[in-house]
Write an enzyme that holds these catalytic residues in place. Structure first.
Site, PDB file in Angstrom:
ATOM      1  N   VAL A 145       0.894  -1.159   0.000  1.00 19.80           N
ATOM      2  CA  VAL A 145       0.000   0.000   0.000  1.00 19.80           C
ATOM      3  C   VAL A 145       0.932   1.208   0.000  1.00 19.80           C
ATOM      4  CG1 VAL A 145      -1.700   1.332   1.286  1.00 19.80           C
ATOM      5  CG2 VAL A 145      -1.900  -1.159   1.179  1.00 19.80           C
ATOM      6  N   PRO A 146       1.115   1.870  -1.144  1.00 20.97           N
ATOM      7  CA  PRO A 146       2.245   2.794  -1.345  1.00 20.97           C
ATOM      8  C   PRO A 146       2.044   4.170  -0.722  1.00 20.97           C
ATOM      9  CG  PRO A 146       0.920   2.702  -3.326  1.00 20.97           C
ATOM     10  CD  PRO A 146       0.304   1.714  -2.368  1.00 20.97           C
ATOM     11  N   CYS A 147       2.112   4.247   0.606  1.00 21.77           N
ATOM     12  CA  CYS A 147       1.923   5.536   1.272  1.00 21.77           C
ATOM     13  C   CYS A 147       3.047   6.513   0.948  1.00 21.77           C
ATOM     14  CB  CYS A 147       1.778   5.351   2.778  1.00 21.77           C
ATOM     15  SG  CYS A 147       3.081   4.382   3.551  1.00 21.77           S
ATOM     16  N   HIS A 148       4.166   6.023   0.389  1.00 18.76           N
ATOM     17  CA  HIS A 148       5.234   6.947  -0.011  1.00 18.76           C
ATOM     18  C   HIS A 148       4.804   7.815  -1.190  1.00 18.76           C
ATOM     19  CE1 HIS A 148       5.824   3.345  -2.532  1.00 18.76           C
ATOM     20  NE2 HIS A 148       6.375   4.148  -3.427  1.00 18.76           N
TER      21      HIS A 148
END
Length: 386
Positions: A145-148
């Site tokens: 889950v690419p919170c970056h």
């Protein structure tokens, strides 16, 4: 890959090294339920996860779906654009709203970003940007889950839950192909093209991160620079905190407040007699207008150096650091900096202490991006590309 692939294997833990630090994966019958990354010590990370999940075993040889997940994560730092969207995740324990936000975020492609506000809009909760920030901070499976890829409204990177913090976030975005600063991207391309030695360091480390997204006020930056002279980072931070505490608020005493303070209070905070005179001279010049810090932006690099070095305690090296790390000037070569000298000596075989002429010769192909070249020399001392 589907959740059925995880139903066929025993839940467990697997830790593996990659370009940006070790990564730990924890999985159950529904998919990956935890990702921890950025820690340089793989064994320490494995021990930490084993203690946090005592009923699970650490698998040295990962089962097939976990091995595939690890392989694809490693590919991200190699520039491979992979959304990881098909990797099953188990978000048990997350609220329905959080799961909806994570689902929306997984649709943001590599090389793209979304703001907290935009993500709130997509989740049907306009105005909930702060709530989105908290959800990002609680993300149990970063990367997958690419919170970056979530940034502030002004494009600032804000926080990141990975071990490397904002720096790790910037590196992930860089390797995915996201261009945060076109000037920096041009400079990196120029250095890679003109200097094959430095190219290896750039390819290992990634983006140029000398200038913070939200630089502090220049007066505060200069006060902090004076305080930190010839001190360890920790000692400098401690004394700086004491000086801040001398007046109300989160910043250093203003020029007027600094001049009104009894010098014995500054000495009690940890400043030497000479540094007390330095910060008071800076405050005096700013207060009476002899030093107009706003005007520095309109000056050439040489004019900035000449202006700042009129202040007691600010020499050419300090002026160079201000130009690079606060003002974001791109063509500054601090030939007197020990770290830059050591980096150049190590990479280019220049002997123990290169001369200014040797440094300038090495850096000539870097123009007009010598600040970037110097910064990558500093990074090379940390192992980047070596």
């Amino acid at each position: 890959m589907t959740a059925k692939d995880f139903q066929k294997i025993e839940p467990g833990i697997h830790v593996f090294p990659w370009k940006l630090g070790s990564v730990g994966l924890v999985w159950g019958s529904r998919g990956i339920n935890r990702v921890v990354m950025g820690d340089a010590d793989a064994q320490a990370l494995a021990d930490h996860l084993a203690a946090a999940h005592p009923v699970l075993k650490v698998a040295r040889r990962a089962p097939a779906p976990v091995a595939e997940t690890a392989r694809r994560i490693k590919g991200l730092a190699g520039g491979k654009k992979d959304s990881l969207r098909d990797i099953p995740v188990d978000l048990t324990g997350c609220s329905d709203f959080s799961r909806g936000v994570y689902g929306s975020l997984r649709r943001v492609e590599p090389g793209q970003v979304v703001t907290y506000g935009e993500l709130a809009q997509r989740a049907g909760r306009p105005g909930a940007a702060r709530a989105i920030g908290r959800i990002m901070g609680a993300n149990p499976v970063p990367l997958i889950v690419p919170c970056h890829r979530c940034v502030g409204a002004d494009g600032a990177l804000t926080g990141f839950s990975g071990h490397g913090g904002i720096e790790l976030k910037a590196r992930l975005l860089h390797f995915e192909g996201f261009v945060r600063n076109p000037q920096h991207a041009d400079g990196i391309a120029h250095l890679r093209r003109r200097d094959p030695v430095l190219r290896k360091v750039i390819d290992a480390f990634g983006p140029y991160l000398a200038v913070p997204d939200r630089p502090g006020p220049p007066y505060d930056v200069l006060v902090r620079a004076i305080i930190h002279q010839q001190l360890s980072v920790k000692a400098g931070q401690t004394i700086a905190g004491r000086v801040v505490a001398l007046t109300p608020g989160p910043r250093f005493p203003s020029p007027q407040e600094m001049l009104a303070l009894d010098p014995t209070l500054l000495r009690a905070a940890g400043l030497s007699n000479s540094k007390v005179s330095f910060v008071r001279d800076l405050a005096s010049r700013v207060a009476d207008g002899r030093l107009n810090l706003r005007s520095l932006e309109r000056m050439t690099d040489d004019e900035v150096i000449a202006t700042l070095t009129e202040v007691r305690g600010i020499g050419v090296w300090s002026a160079h650091m201000h130009l690079i790390f606060h003002m974001g000037r791109l063509d500054v070569l601090p030939v007197g900096d020990l770290g830059v000298q050591n980096g150049a000596a190590r990479l280019y075989g220049l002997g123990d202490k290169p001369s200014a002429a040797q440094m300038e010769a090495v850096a000539e192909p870097w123009r007009p991006y010598r600040s970037l070249g110097a910064w990558y020399l500093w990074r090379s001392l940390e192992g980047g590309g070596l």
